[in-house]
Design a protein around this motif. Structure first.
Motif, PDB file in Angstrom:
ATOM      1  N   ARG C  73     -41.817   2.589  32.044  1.00  0.00           N
ATOM      2  CA  ARG C  73     -41.501   2.582  34.236  1.00  0.00           C
ATOM      3  C   ARG C  73     -41.053   1.434  34.475  1.00  0.00           C
ATOM      4  NH1 ARG C  73     -47.449   4.111  36.951  1.00  0.00           N
ATOM      5  NH2 ARG C  73     -48.126   2.820  34.574  1.00  0.00           N
ATOM      6  N   CYS C  74     -40.354   0.798  33.220  1.00  0.00           N
ATOM      7  CA  CYS C  74     -40.087  -1.447  33.580  1.00  0.00           C
ATOM      8  C   CYS C  74     -38.515  -1.075  32.988  1.00  0.00           C
ATOM      9  CB  CYS C  74     -40.477  -2.444  32.414  1.00  0.00           C
ATOM     10  SG  CYS C  74     -42.233  -1.946  33.251  1.00  0.00           S
ATOM     11  N   ARG C 154     -39.335  -2.124  39.218  1.00  0.00           N
ATOM     12  CA  ARG C 154     -40.255  -0.911  38.141  1.00  0.00           C
ATOM     13  C   ARG C 154     -39.361   0.513  38.010  1.00  0.00           C
ATOM     14  NH1 ARG C 154     -45.457  -0.799  36.691  1.00  0.00           N
ATOM     15  NH2 ARG C 154     -45.399  -3.012  36.834  1.00  0.00           N
TER      16      ARG C 154
END
Lengths: 109, 1014, 202
Positions: C73-74, C154
């Protein structure tokens, strides 16, 4: 509405997911006999209480998940990636890596 | 009229006068008024007619429990029926009308129903289904059914607008740690506590102002309210007024509807009318308050009979004193304070307490304001035809009540106790329990551990403001202790279950307990006949109806509800349910505890259907999926049609052509010369990895093991149960890479299926599947001249020569304009054909290039209809045939199931059911009389036995230009050979007469496929 | 003779509102949100196997000059040959490499390590920015956008109008990657819904 804590994406609405089915079924080898396959495909329990079921995060990371859910209260006890070799990548589950937050992040112009 | 606006007081702004229309009449009110307050101040006592009996009705309440004042608001497309006048804010230019009455609510012809009420008792609607047996058909039931239509028209609420909703609605998603429902003293305090502890708090209040009961209290309480509201704002609570939490759902989810423009005279043009919020809360505090409960007695629905709580609200909030000569009837302490306040405001007040003994301090309080108090007295019948003029009284005896004189009045106020709002908790499956001491349903003291919910305030049957505020404090602390974070869905394992109400004051904070009293009645049948006593005024359910239901056997609460329609009106039983249950308990000789309550369901108050639809209306009902050549197709004359979510060209009509002429010309042109068709909508999946070949070989029924790089193959996929899932092609691009195409319909499900297999069954296979449906724009180039066209459009014409690109060959080829194209020689039409793909942003450039060469050869563009014609002529199956019930043998493709390998479905394909010889199999269909036409969806029957499910069905038909008549595909038991000498018809009873058809092989044109191999 | 390829034509290129608003505003007076198409998307997918996630991640990270590949998620941003490249961890075994140009964009992977795939035309890139960007987005997608839950850099794949879309919280705003065929439909939805906040089309 059910909310499922996807090991990759985090807590999401069930609308993002697609229900699979009974996750305790072990599908026989493709070569197995008709009778064995009939057992696997057509016979299902319908428990009132805890059930292990598969869901796909179809509008998210597309992981197939095993979800332990109470069919009476909708309480979800655990969620993990169905593939063991993918599940192993996310323990403890749902913890975003810290590497990027410690990194200076160059901004786009 | 005696209701009047006081010179001072109230929360209205007397400097902001508003004008509005009521039944066409210009009226005035003030900013801050509700519509009901303004109407009452105008002396409008009759503002509605009742549902069934058309009895005159006025305002009965001052909030969401309004059972009398339902009106129609607005006009044209914005006409909104059954609007609650007590919660509708007044705005300048508001237009309201009475409803369910003709010519108007004051003189309503339908009031005749009141005299026919003997025939309209509970269950009358069901009874009309059974007409009198004396009358022979068609006069029996049929006549009664007609009568029922008239009754149905006469009974009812307002009429909905006929035009599409002119307003827009939003749907939004919210996230918070703690949701507090209700902005009264308890809710405000709870929100303050949680927010001060750093929680992200939403406070939801249905009213336009925060304060709850404070808003109905004298001005002296305002300082405390304002101080708390200011603290809540300073603590960073997100305050949502004019917002109703109408439902609670699993996972801490609440449904909210926020009314954005219903109070505005001129909303901004882009402002949605309402916003439907789906709010996920870590913890929920229900501080939803309590609703005043009336008592049933004769004509208790007369205008100017209402709850004490309502009169208090009109006095303190709106500065309207509703009567000069007021009778107040109560069975509890809560009437005493308002009685004193109304007397202080200038009315003559008589207080009737059904109880024998009253707390001395309360007696002294009302005595100070010259309220005359009578104990053991209750109202028996309200007098007056269109508005209350007096009350027949009853006095308590050892067993029941005795009539005891009459007293005139112009306002009759009633308090039968309070009902905590437990609706939202009940929606979560928690049964409220009956608290006999406080005579109300409350939440159980201990809530199930999996529910992150607690209750506070009057919703837990606390009747004093200070107690409510304290309980809010406790609830806020519980929310903090129990987590209250929206970022975790797992139940907190260590936390103790939420409890509330521990240490609650005796009697809910009243000095003396409430006397359970639901109905005042004397044993005199005539009294009941002439003085209807209402339990649920909104649906005209009377005490007699409850007893009738009991006599007829509908004693369970769920049956009672459905038989009498108790609680099925717009208020959802807020007013009448408890009385109805109490009367049923009495009738069956039981208790309310044992009778129980029906399940509360969302929504708590009515919400606009538009809010449920949100922006999923009109062209946005579903997202439209466009191919990269969408505009190009339109510019070239396409008429579009839907294929799933895709918009695809249906046909390209030339001047003077209709659909039929266009598709026949297009199909003919493809067979004779060449055509170009947008096939982008086919599903496309990239299959990559060292085990790609293994996956492909396991999922397709036919053999792919020896498919060489640079070749494509048609394949069938089965499901586990042996039935056909999809058909498509796989192109081998490299040793470890395939390009799979699927049907348009099954693109998404095939993708999910491959992922399921890889992740749940074969995690050891190193294969990645990725949808590339959107990456590529594709066309089919088909017809005898296809190769010539392609050769003209590629950089190196030799690349498409037969020896370099044979049938089922695949190649990456550079087009003349420099584009990299992926080309396969594949045919769906049965002609020599190519599928050509380029990256989507270049698709129109490819079309320009190819179309130039196609047009030069007098070719055409063709659409889905012609594509259908070409494939039906060839007997190629699509989703119309592969409908999930068909085996590979049924579809005539059994030869594509490899006997030499195991694949998905290979075991169950051999199960006995799928091996029966008499299963319906794919066949071709021709009309016996060639000029006739038959329809898809028709049932195939023996000509001499047209009935039931017949012998088969027709899946697709088209006019075949190649054959010069209509043809079709379908399934029939045993397949074509079984019907060689039998007369069969396509039976289509609702559209046409039966058409006799010939059952033939599905390969209607060029059965040997010479054209496409050429 | 082959020519250089024609210009790319995006899913929104032929749509008049896209340009009509360039100098104008819809809805309110102040622009609460701006919606713009970011054209000429370059998007490649890099996929590893469960046992090669770490090594492939390290390879890609090195390639774009950052210390480590982003975790679940980064997003991290680096550059290749002077061009900005963003690396998004979009799925358990997959990254997206966005931006850059030319063949130097990706490391070379053996089949045993993983696979790469060009998805540049599969998505339409729309940027939503401005003070009300979150308000608009939460009218479209069911994702917790509160800063602690969804900070800058994100990425999430979530649902917009019943289809899967990818959202990256970048420095300029929110970058949406919409399946190309739906782009115009979603664009219209954004424009219609965004007007209540005051909308500027970029």
């Amino acid at each position: 509405m059910l909310r499922i804590d996807c090991p990759f994406c985090g807590l999401r609405d069930h609308a993002e997911f697609r229900y699979g089915g009974d996750a305790t079924i072990i599908y026989p080898p493709l070569e197995a006999a008709v009778e064995v396959w009939i057992e696997a495909v057509f016979w299902r329990e319908n428990p009132c209480g805890r059930q292990l079921e598969s869901w796909q995060h179809v509008h998210g990371c597309r992981l197939w998940l095993y979800v332990e859910r109470d069919t009476a209260t909708h309480t979800i006890y655990s969620v993990r990636a169905a593939a063991p070799n993918i599940a192993a990548l996310f323990s403890p589950p749902n913890a975003p890596s810290v590497t990027e937050s410690t990194l200076p992040s160059p901004k786009r112009p | 009229m005696t209701a009047r606006r006081l010179a001072t007081g109230g929360r209205i702004d007397r400097d902001r006068a508003l004008s509005f229309r009521w039944d066409g009449k210009l009226c005035r009110g003030y900013h801050g008024d509700s519509l009901s307050a303004a109407l009452l101040a105008h002396g409008e006592t009759v503002i509605a007619r009742s549902f069934k009996y058309h009895r005159p009705r006025g305002v009965m309440s001052s909030g969401v429990d309004e059972a009398g004042g339902l009106v129609t608001l607005g006009y044209g497309a914005r006409r909104d029926a059954n609007v609650n006048a007590s919660t509708q804010e007044l705005f300048d230019g508001l237009v309201a009308r009475g409803q369910n009455a003709w010519p108007n609510v004051r003189a309503d012809v339908g009031a005749i129903n009141n005299l026919l009420s003997r025939f309209l008792a509970a269950g009358f609607y069901y009874k009309t289904f059974m007409g009198p047996r004396l009358l022979a058909k068609p006069f029996g039931t049929a006549m009664w059914m007609n009568y029922e239509k008239l009754i149905r028209r006469a009974a009812g609420m307002g009429r909905a607008a006929r035009r599409p909703d002119a307003d827009g609605y939003d749907q939004a998603h919210g996230y918070c740690d703690v949701l507090v429902v209700g902005g009264g003293p308890a809710g405000l305090q709870a929100a303050l506590v949680a927010a001060t502890a750093g929680r992200d708090v939403w406070l939801v209040e249905q009213d336009r102002e925060l304060g709850g009961d404070w808003l109905s209290q004298p001005a002296a309480q305002e300082a405390e309210r304002m101080q708390l509201v200011a603290a809540v704002k300073a603590a960073g609570v997100r305050i949502m007024t004019r917002t109703t939490a109408f439902g609670l759902y699993d996972g801490g989810v609440a449904g909210l509807v926020q009314r954005l423009t219903d109070h505005l005279a001129c909303p901004a043009p882009h402002q949605p009318r309402q916003c439907f919020w789906t709010l996920r809360a870590g913890y929920t505090i229900l501080a939803t308050g309590a609703l005043a409960r009336p008592i049933a007695f004769g004509n208790n629905d007369r205008p100017m009979v209402m709850t004490i709580a309502a009169a208090r609200t009109y006095l303190h909030r709106y500065g309207v004193l509703l009567g000069e000569n007021i009778i107040i009837a109560t069975n509890n302490d809560s009437a005493y304070t308002p009685a004193g306040e109304l007397a202080q405001a200038g009315a003559k007040v008589t207080l009737l307490d059904a109880r024998a003994t009253v707390d001395a301090a309360l007696m002294a309080r009302v005595a100070a304001h010259e309220v005359s108090l009578h104990t053991r007295v209750a109202p028996l019948n309200a007098r007056g035809r269109r508005v209350v003029t007096g009350v027949d009284l009853a006095v308590a005896e050892t067993h029941g009540w005795r009539a005891h004189g009459m007293q005139p009045c112009d306002l009759l106020l009633v308090s039968g106790g309070w009902s905590p709002v437990v609706h939202l908790l009940s929606q979560r499956g928690v049964k409220p329990s009956w608290d006999a001491a406080r005579a109300c349903f409350i939440a159980p003291h201990e809530l199930p551990n999996h529910l992150p919910i607690t209750m506070a305030g009057a919703a837990t049957a606390l009747w004093q403001t200070d107690d409510c505020r304290s309980s809010g404090q406790v609830a806020g602390e519980v929310a903090i202790a129990r987590g209250g974070s929206a970022r975790s869905a797992m139940p907190a394992k260590s936390a103790a279950p939420a409890t509330h109400g521990a240490g609650a004051p005796k009697n809910g904070g009243w000095a003396r307990p409430i006397l359970p009293l639901y109905e005042v009645r004397v044993t005199n049948p005539a009294n009941e006949r002439f003085h209807k006593s209402f339990v649920d005024p909104q649906h005209d359910v009377t005490t007699a109806d409850i007893r009738l239901a009991q006599r007829e056997g509908f004693t369970s609460v769920e049956h009672l509800k459905r038989y009498t329609t108790l609680g099925m009106g717009p208020d959802g039983g807020k007013v009448g349910n408890v009385i109805g249950l109490a009367l049923m308990a009495e009738a069956v000789g039981s208790t309310i505890e044992q009778v129980g309550t029906t399940t509360f369901r969302p929504p708590y108050t009515p919400i606009a259907l538009g809010a449920l639809g949100g922006r999923h209306v009109g062209t946005q009902f579903k997202p439209l999926r466009r191919t990269p050549m969408h505009a190009w197709n339109l510019a070239h004359g396409a008429t579009m049609t839907m294929a799933g979510l895709w918009h695809r060209p249906w046909y390209f009509a030339r001047a003077g052509e209709d659909l039929a002429a266009a598709y026949c010309r297009e199909a003919t042109t493809v067979r004779a010369r060449v055509g170009l068709c947008d096939v982008t909508s086919l599903g496309k999946i990239a299959i990559q990895g060292p085990d790609a070949a293994t996956l492909i070989d396991r999922v397709y029924s036919n053999s792919f093991a020896r498919l060489a790089v640079g070749k494509a193959r048609y394949g069938i996929m089965l499901r586990d149960d042996g039935l056909v899932m999809d058909d498509g092609t796989a192109w081998r691009l490299g040793a470890h890479e395939y390009f799979m195409t699927t049907t348009t319909v099954h693109a998404a499900s095939v993708m999910a299926w491959l992922e399921e297999l890889l992740q749940t069954r074969w995690p050891d296979l190193k294969v990645h599947v990725t949808s590339v449906s959107e990456q590529w724009g594709g066309v089919a180039l088909a017809g005898p001249l296809a190769r010539a066209v392609l050769a003209e459009c590629v950089a190196n014409p030799a690349a498409v020569a037969h020896e370099n690109l044979p049938f089922m060959g695949v190649a990456d080829i550079e087009l003349l304009n420099g584009l990299a194209a992926r080309v396969a020689r594949i045919s769906f039409s049965g002609e020599m054909a190519y599928e050509i793909y380029v990256a989507a942003d270049y698709a129109t450039a490819m079309c320009d290039l190819l179309w130039h060469a196609v047009a030069a050869r007098d070719g055409c563009l063709y659409g889905l209809e012609a594509l259908g014609t070409l494939r039906i002529e060839k007997g190629h199956v699509t989703a119309a045939e592969l409908d999930g019930r068909v085996s590979i043998d049924d579809a005539g493709l059994g030869r594509m199931a490899s006997p030499r390998k195991a694949f998905i479905g290979s075991a169950l394909r051999r199960r006995p059911e799928l091996q029966r010889a008499e299963r319906a199999c794919l066949v071709g269909l021709k009309p016996k009389i060639r000029g006739q036409k038959f329809n898809a969806g028709a049932i195939l029957c023996r000509a001499d036995a047209i009935s039931g499910l017949g012998e088969g069905w027709v899946t697709a038909v088209t006019h075949s230009p190649a054959l010069g008549h209509w043809i079709g595909l379908g399934f029939i038991r045993g397949g074509a050979t079984a019907w060689a000498d039998v007369r069969v018809v396509a039976a289509d009873p609702v559209r046409t007469a039966p058409i006799e058809v010939e059952i033939v092989s599905p390969h209607l044109v060029d059965p040997d496929g010479e054209r496409m191999h050429g | 003779m082959a020519k250089s390829p024609p210009a790319r034509l995006s899913a929104l290129a032929d749509y008049e509102v896209h340009h009509a608003g360039e100098s104008g505003r819809l809805g309110g007076v102040a622009a609460g949100v701006t919606v713009q198409e970011v054209g000429a998307l370059v998007l490649y997918q890099v996929a590893a196997w469960p046992e090669s996630v770490a090594t492939v991640g390290a390879q890609v990270a090195q390639h774009i000059g950052v210390a480590q590949a982003p975790g679940p998620r980064c997003v991290v941003e680096g550059n290749v040959a002077g061009e900005r490249v963003a690396l998004l961890r979009v799925e358990p075994l997959k990254w997206w490499v966005i931006g850059g140009d030319g063949s130097a964009r990706l490391p070379t992977l053996s089949p045993a390590q993983g696979t790469t795939l060009d998805l540049s035309h599969a998505r339409t890139h729309i940027r939503i920015a401005g003070p009300n960007a979150r308000d608009l987005l939460n009218r479209l997608i069911p994702l917790d956008l509160r800063p602690p839950s969804f900070p800058t850099d994100r990425v999430a794949t979530t649902m917009l109008h019943d289809l899967g879309i990818t959202l990256w919280h970048s420095a300029p705003g929110f970058e949406l990657f919409i399946p190309r065929g739906f782009a115009r439909s979603i664009w219209e939805n954004c424009i219609e819904c965004g007007q209540q906040f005051g909308l500027e089309i970029g």
